[in-house]
Write a protein that holds these residues in place. Structure first.
Motif, short mmCIF file in Angstrom:
data_model
loop_
_atom_site.label_atom_id
_atom_site.label_comp_id
_atom_site.label_asym_id
_atom_site.label_seq_id
_atom_site.Cartn_x
_atom_site.Cartn_y
_atom_site.Cartn_z
N ALA A 170 -7.34 -7.51 -11.44
CA ALA A 170 -7.66 -8.20 -10.19
C ALA A 170 -8.55 -7.48 -9.34
CB ALA A 170 -5.97 -8.35 -9.63
N PRO A 171 -9.73 -7.81 -9.19
CA PRO A 171 -10.57 -7.30 -8.16
C PRO A 171 -10.79 -7.65 -6.83
CG PRO A 171 -11.72 -8.55 -9.65
CD PRO A 171 -10.42 -8.74 -9.89
N GLY A 172 -9.99 -8.73 -6.45
CA GLY A 172 -10.18 -9.01 -5.18
C GLY A 172 -9.15 -8.65 -4.07
N SER A 173 -9.52 -8.92 -2.94
CA SER A 173 -8.70 -8.71 -1.73
C SER A 173 -9.16 -9.43 -0.36
CB SER A 173 -8.63 -7.31 -1.51
OG SER A 173 -7.89 -6.92 -0.10
N VAL A 174 -8.49 -9.73 0.44
CA VAL A 174 -8.80 -10.56 1.65
C VAL A 174 -9.65 -9.52 2.55
CG1 VAL A 174 -7.90 -11.58 3.70
CG2 VAL A 174 -6.96 -11.96 1.69
N TRP A 175 -9.52 -7.96 2.42
CA TRP A 175 -9.94 -7.37 2.85
C TRP A 175 -10.94 -6.62 2.24
CZ3 TRP A 175 -8.47 -7.90 7.91
CH2 TRP A 175 -7.27 -8.36 8.16
N PRO A 176 -12.29 -6.37 2.46
CA PRO A 176 -13.43 -5.74 1.76
C PRO A 176 -13.10 -4.43 1.36
CG PRO A 176 -14.14 -7.40 3.68
CD PRO A 176 -12.89 -7.41 3.94
N THR A 177 -12.73 -3.76 2.49
CA THR A 177 -12.56 -2.10 2.16
C THR A 177 -11.52 -1.98 1.07
OG1 THR A 177 -11.09 -1.86 4.01
CG2 THR A 177 -13.34 -1.36 4.10
N LYS A 178 -10.64 -2.95 0.81
CA LYS A 178 -9.36 -2.72 -0.33
C LYS A 178 -10.23 -2.95 -1.66
CE LYS A 178 -5.16 -3.58 1.93
NZ LYS A 178 -4.03 -4.51 2.06
N ARG A 179 -11.22 -3.26 -1.57
CA ARG A 179 -11.85 -3.74 -2.72
C ARG A 179 -12.33 -2.51 -3.67
NH1 ARG A 179 -15.02 -8.53 -0.46
NH2 ARG A 179 -13.57 -9.83 0.32
N TRP A 180 -11.81 -2.05 -4.75
CA TRP A 180 -12.50 -1.01 -5.54
C TRP A 180 -13.75 -1.66 -6.04
CZ3 TRP A 180 -11.08 0.85 -11.12
CH2 TRP A 180 -11.37 2.03 -11.37
N LEU A 181 -15.01 -0.87 -6.58
CA LEU A 181 -16.16 -1.45 -6.94
C LEU A 181 -16.02 -2.12 -8.24
CD1 LEU A 181 -16.68 1.11 -4.73
CD2 LEU A 181 -18.84 1.54 -6.34
N PRO A 182 -16.86 -2.97 -8.28
CA PRO A 182 -16.88 -4.32 -9.47
C PRO A 182 -17.41 -3.30 -10.60
CG PRO A 182 -17.71 -5.24 -7.76
CD PRO A 182 -17.70 -3.92 -7.26
N GLU A 183 -18.19 -2.43 -10.63
CA GLU A 183 -18.62 -1.46 -11.80
C GLU A 183 -17.59 -0.71 -12.16
OE1 GLU A 183 -20.84 0.33 -8.29
OE2 GLU A 183 -20.12 -1.87 -8.93
N ARG A 303 -15.23 2.34 8.56
CA ARG A 303 -15.56 3.23 9.96
C ARG A 303 -16.36 4.34 9.88
NH1 ARG A 303 -9.31 3.00 12.47
NH2 ARG A 303 -9.05 0.47 12.16
N GLU A 304 -16.23 4.99 8.66
CA GLU A 304 -17.14 6.43 8.73
C GLU A 304 -18.25 6.09 8.05
OE1 GLU A 304 -15.76 9.44 9.75
OE2 GLU A 304 -14.50 8.14 10.67
N GLY A 305 -18.65 4.78 7.43
CA GLY A 305 -20.00 4.45 6.80
C GLY A 305 -20.15 4.92 5.55
N HIS A 306 -19.21 5.78 4.98
CA HIS A 306 -19.43 6.47 3.68
C HIS A 306 -18.52 5.62 2.50
CE1 HIS A 306 -15.70 8.26 4.12
NE2 HIS A 306 -16.05 9.11 5.23
N PHE A 307 -17.60 4.98 2.86
CA PHE A 307 -16.56 4.31 1.57
C PHE A 307 -16.19 5.44 0.67
CE2 PHE A 307 -15.82 0.36 -0.77
CZ PHE A 307 -14.76 0.21 -0.36
N LYS A 308 -15.81 6.58 0.75
CA LYS A 308 -15.71 7.58 -0.12
C LYS A 308 -14.28 7.11 -0.83
CE LYS A 308 -18.52 11.47 1.31
NZ LYS A 308 -18.46 12.96 1.96
N CYS A 309 -13.45 6.72 -0.06
CA CYS A 309 -11.89 6.33 -0.57
C CYS A 309 -12.16 5.63 -1.90
CB CYS A 309 -11.30 5.81 0.35
SG CYS A 309 -11.80 4.06 0.93
N MET A 310 -13.30 4.77 -1.85
CA MET A 310 -13.35 3.71 -3.29
C MET A 310 -14.32 4.46 -3.94
SD MET A 310 -10.93 1.70 -3.29
CE MET A 310 -9.94 0.25 -2.65
N LYS A 311 -15.57 4.89 -3.48
CA LYS A 311 -16.65 5.25 -4.26
C LYS A 311 -16.44 6.59 -5.29
CE LYS A 311 -20.53 3.30 -1.58
NZ LYS A 311 -21.76 3.55 -0.64
#
Length: 327
Positions: A170-183, A303-311
């Motif tokens: 399940a790769p989706g979420s209403v919130w973009p930052t909750k989405r793990w990378l598709p790859e 907010r930090e511009g890096h999205f490290k929590c997922m990347k």
């Protein structure tokens, strides 16, 4: 005979989790009739749920008219995990004698029994405290539970020609930052197929179709059901799966309700908010970062511009968790 109402018109995941409160109330008062108010369009989630007398859909319009309807149903008590100002006003206008809500709800003074909203515990525990506040010593059932028939499971498998053990992705979420990378989801799909012999079945709403297709394009051996299923279909797929891999979103809670192994990927949110999947075979994948959490619902952008929590949460970190829940 008591007539009891549970009011929860929030997101799908919140509605799934309130099932444990409904169960606790019904089991404690076996001679009572328990009803549930939910957001219109979500009522099918509770089809076949033995602990409910009925489900009342609400489209969040016409507060006075809906309050009059509830008043006419002669409820003795209402338990409201929903904390909006609208809900507090509506339930006050319904004139239900005992109205139980959280102390941090909007216009909480309109409840005549206010319960402290405790941080750091699971949502099902908080919901249970609404009940025990007026029923001290009551035995509560914290396990979320829903119902899906074998016929429904078989029908959805037949619809998508699924004749093999499968895993739900399940790769989706209403919130973009909750989405793990598709790859990364695609890498998990390859791992599930190669190492576990499980075909990935991608799920999601119509809004999730773009991200689901991004995953599917990388693993075309998967089955992509995104945008092609009803809520009941989604529930049947999760109930019939061998494991669920998901973001911090409703499939994690459906997996808990059906006691399926589940790994949930948490980026901007944390377990301490109380919305992690439950069960002996439930794991959360996350990494420590100075900026986590950044909000209970995530957000539209980092907010930090890096999205490290997922990347920086690589698929290789999730593989061992899949191994654990599938033991």
């Amino acid at each position: 005979m008591k007539r009891i109402l549970v009011f929860q018109t929030a997101f799908i995941g919140d509605l799934v989790l309130v099932s444990s409160l409904v169960k606790s109330v019904a089991k404690t008062y076996g001679d009572s009739k328990v009803f549930l108010v939910c957001k219109k369009g979500y009522e099918s989630i509770y089809e076949g749920f033995e602990y409910l007398e009925g489900v009342i859909p609400y489209d969040k319009k016409g507060i006075r008219k809906f309050a009059s309807r509830l008043e006419s149903m002669n409820f003795n008590v209402v338990f409201s995990p929903h904390r909006s100002h609208r809900t507090s006003v509506l339930l006050f206008l319904s004139k239900i004698p005992l109205r139980v809500g959280f102390d941090n709800a909007g216009f909480s003074f309109l409840y005549n029994c206010r319960v402290k909203y405790r941080q750091g515990i699971h949502e099902v525990e908080r919901n249970a405290e609404l009940f025990t506040a007026v029923n001290p010593g009551a035995v509560v059932d914290l396990q979320p539970e829903l119902f899906v028939s074998e016929k429904e499971k078989n029908c959805i498998k037949e619809k998508f020609s699924i004749n093999f053990p499968f895993a739900v992705i399940a790769p989706g979420s209403v919130w973009p930052t909750k989405r793990w990378l598709p790859e990364y989801f695609a890498s998990v799909g390859r791992y599930l197929m190669k190492e576990k012999g499980l075909v990935p079945v991608i799920v999601g709403s119509r809004a999730d179709v773009p991200v689901a297709e991004e995953v599917f394009n990388r693993i075309p051996f998967a089955v992509n059901t995104a945008g092609k299923t009803s809520l009941r279909d989604l529930m049947a797929l999760i109930a019939g799966s061998s494991v669920v891999i998901t973001n911090d979103s409703s499939p994690a809670h459906f997996a808990s309700a059906f006691k399926r192994p589940v790994v949930a990927v948490f980026g901007p949110t944390v377990k301490e908010f109380g919305f992690y999947p439950l069960g002996e075979k439930a794991k959360v994948a996350e990494i420590p970062l100075y900026c986590r959490p950044c909000g209970i619902h995530g957000g539209k952008r980092c907010r930090e511009g890096h999205f490290k929590c997922m990347k920086d949460l690589k698929p290789e970190m999730v593989f061992p968790l899949i191994d654990e829940v599938l033991k």
